[in-house]
Write an enzyme that holds these catalytic residues in place. Structure first.
Site, PDB file in Angstrom:
ATOM      1  CB  SER A 153      -0.903   0.014   1.232  1.00 21.29           C
ATOM      2  OG  SER A 153      -1.525   1.272   1.400  1.00 21.29           O
ATOM      3  CE1 TYR A 166      -3.814  -2.018   5.166  1.00 21.50           C
ATOM      4  CE2 TYR A 166      -2.944   0.100   4.455  1.00 21.50           C
ATOM      5  CZ  TYR A 166      -3.506  -1.126   4.162  1.00 21.50           C
ATOM      6  OH  TYR A 166      -3.765  -1.455   2.856  1.00 21.50           O
TER       7      TYR A 166
END
Length: 257
Positions: A153, A166
């Protein structure tokens, strides 16, 4: 489904691809793309969605070899059992796409996040992908061939407030990919990362990107498919951002042509 509309520009005939997180938006497109390219596809997820089941049935009517597997990637024994079934049915595993991941429903400051929650994020996003890669490496090294593609990501590149856990998990996955590429290149294995930005089912106007729209699963599948192909045989240890230029620079800075 019109298979022609989804035909692959790359040929994966004779290859077996394992795709985790196959029930998700990106996962389903990856299953479709590799099946249309002639690969034997093992679509794995912790829960097989009705949408994935429907897709697999349609692909099979067109002659594709696709099967689904329930898999929790946080348990190494379960990974070994499922991957053994895949190898028994499809032969050796040539391509591993670590797409499974856990995403927050909303951002929360790290100091307000419970330990069990951020440990779970790291367990799924980083450790799960590492365990899947570890399971396929012995066979890939023996055959002197393999393609591992990890879906990270842009949060793992630039960080994202409210998403510290995350971001850490995806940043770790990017550096794991780079290091694993260094270790395995001599065995004919390539390891790369793809870091999506804002991805939605259908593209829509979005001022958060330099291109002015959100990305689609097809945008991500395009680069994954390329990295798994022979055309990308000299590419390893790289992280490709599919984000409309979102992290290239500040979007709202004053600038005129």
């Amino acid at each position: 489904m019109n298979m022609t509309a989804y035909s692959s520009k790359y040929a994966f005939s004779g290859k077996t691809a394992v795709i985790t997180g196959a029930s998700g938006l990106i996962g389903k497109e990856l299953v479709r793309r590799f099946a249309c390219g002639g690969a034997k596809v093992a679509a794995a997820d912790i829960a097989i969605s009705a949408e994935l089941d429907n897709l697999v049935r349609e692909l099979r009517t067109k002659g594709a070899e696709v099967e689904t597997h329930v898999l929790d990637i946080t348990h190494s024994a379960e990974i070994d059992a499922v991957f053994s079934v895949i190898e028994a049915g499809f032969g050796h595993i040539d391509i591993l796409i670590n797409n499974a991941g856990l995403v927050r429903n909303e951002g929360t400051a790290f100091h307000l996040t419970e330990e069990a929650y951020w440990k779970r994020i790291i367990e799924v996003n980083l450790l799960g992908s590492m365990m899947c890669a570890h399971r396929v490496l012995a066979g890939m090294i023996k055959r002197r061939y393999g393609k591992i593609i990890n879906i990270a990501s842009i949060a793992g590149v630039s960080g994202l407030p409210g998403w510290a856990d995350y971001s850490a998990s995806k940043g770790g996955l990017i550096l794991f990919s780079k290091t694993l590429a260094m270790e395995t290149g001599k065995y004919g294995i390539t390891v790369n990362c793809v870091s999506p930005g804002m991805i939605s089912e259908k593209s829509s106007p979005n001022e958060g990107t330099w291109i002015g729209r959100s990305g689609t699963p097809e945008d991500v599948a395009n680069i994954v498919e390329f990295l798994a192909s022979q055309d990308a045989g000299y590419i390893t240890g790289s992280n490709y951002m599919v984000d409309g230029g979102r992290v290239a620079g500040p979007k709202n800075a004053h600038w005129e042509a």
